[in-house]
Design a protein around this motif. Structure first.
Motif, mmCIF file in Angstrom:
data_model
loop_
_atom_site.group_PDB
_atom_site.id
_atom_site.type_symbol
_atom_site.label_atom_id
_atom_site.label_comp_id
_atom_site.label_asym_id
_atom_site.label_seq_id
_atom_site.Cartn_x
_atom_site.Cartn_y
_atom_site.Cartn_z
ATOM 1 N N THR A 18 0.866 -1.180 0.000
ATOM 2 C CA THR A 18 0.000 0.000 0.000
ATOM 3 C C THR A 18 0.903 1.231 0.000
ATOM 4 O OG1 THR A 18 -1.784 -1.105 1.176
ATOM 5 C CG2 THR A 18 -1.716 1.294 1.310
ATOM 6 N N ARG A 59 -8.984 -0.060 -6.113
ATOM 7 C CA ARG A 59 -7.850 -0.031 -5.191
ATOM 8 C C ARG A 59 -7.382 1.383 -4.860
ATOM 9 N NH1 ARG A 59 -3.520 -1.443 -7.379
ATOM 10 N NH2 ARG A 59 -4.140 -1.457 -9.575
ATOM 11 N N ARG A 76 -3.892 0.668 -2.878
ATOM 12 C CA ARG A 76 -3.787 -0.596 -2.142
ATOM 13 C C ARG A 76 -3.411 -1.717 -3.094
ATOM 14 N NH1 ARG A 76 -8.174 1.868 -0.367
ATOM 15 N NH2 ARG A 76 -9.497 0.755 -1.851
ATOM 16 N N ASP A 77 -2.749 -2.746 -2.557
ATOM 17 C CA ASP A 77 -2.430 -3.936 -3.348
ATOM 18 C C ASP A 77 -1.791 -3.543 -4.683
ATOM 19 O OD1 ASP A 77 -4.363 -6.637 -4.878
ATOM 20 O OD2 ASP A 77 -2.309 -6.597 -4.093
ATOM 21 N N SER A 78 -0.672 -2.850 -4.609
ATOM 22 C CA SER A 78 -0.015 -2.311 -5.806
ATOM 23 C C SER A 78 0.266 -3.396 -6.830
ATOM 24 C CB SER A 78 1.310 -1.647 -5.409
ATOM 25 O OG SER A 78 1.088 -0.598 -4.523
#
Lengths: 114, 117
Positions: A18, A59, A76-78
């Motif tokens: 993140t 995201r 988030r959640d790259s």
């Protein structure tokens, strides 16, 4: 003081991380706020508008703090495909001329690594 | 899908030449803009236009002029190209929400990379 200031980075993060970007703007009369994404040697593309209540798109979450004149973008959640430069953008304020013009930050560079 | 089209992707011109960069949008937008983008300097506004035949100077208009004879077309003219005008040129268009004048944001063309030799 620049009208729109961003940390240039680069931010290097692993996949799945993140990451948060911040931006400050100087014109208290600004009314429209955006995050744009720009890939290397390509044109900027609108990622999302930023609303006073905050907004989320998958995201990506954007927040606006008018009192502090501060905008943020959270990813988030790259993914590897998120690697790009992220540009913070505000409009020039009230009035027909200022409202139509956008003021651009220099961008924050993100590299997502496998 | 919304579209802004710039006439050339890459252009090489000689010093002193008059250069025309064309931009066309198909969204009936009233606002059009010309920017240049250079490393470390970000996007800098050259000229913009609210309406046909209207133009306003941006932050760096020197050495440039513009023309907007039709709503969909906004041309940037380099009167006498110089090497310091080597850059990426980006055209954009936008509209304004009728309610409270909120800005929709810009749609950009894919850019013209101009090299002046």
């Amino acid at each position: 003081r620049k009208e729109v200031e961003q940390d240039p980075g680069p931010f290097n993060v692993p996949e799945g991380a993140t990451v948060a970007f911040n931006c400050t703007y100087s014109n208290s009369a600004s009314q429209s706020f955006f995050w744009y994404r720009q890939d290397c040697r390509k044109e900027p593309k609108l990622l999302m508008s930023v609303y006073s209540s905050g907004n989320e798109d998958g995201r990506f979450t954007a927040q606006l703090n008018r009192a502090s004149q501060y905008i943020s973008l959270l990813i988030r959640d790259s993914k590897l495909s998120d690697s790009a430069t992220y540009l913070c953008v505000v409009n020039g304020g009230i009035g027909a001329g200022n409202n139509r013009k956008l003021i651009w930050g220099l961008g924050t560079s993100l590299a997502v690594n496998p | 899908d919304v579209k802004v089209t710039q006439s050339s992707r890459y252009l090489v011109k000689r010093t002193g030449e008059k250069v025309f960069l064309e931009c066309v949008q198909d969204m009936d937008h009233e606002n059009m803009f010309w920017y240049r983008q250079d490393p470390g300097l970000g996007l800098r506004l050259i000229y913009f236009s609210y309406d046909v035949k209207m133009k306003e100077k941006g932050d760096i208009p020197e050495g440039y002029s513009v023309s907007r004879e039709k709503k969909e077309r906004f041309s940037l003219i380099l009167e006498s190209a110089s090497t310091n005008q080597t850059s990426m040129y980006l055209c954009a268009s936008s509209s304004i929400l009728p309610d409270r004048g909120r800005n929709y944001g810009y749609t950009f063309g894919s850019g013209t990379r101009l090299t002046v030799v």
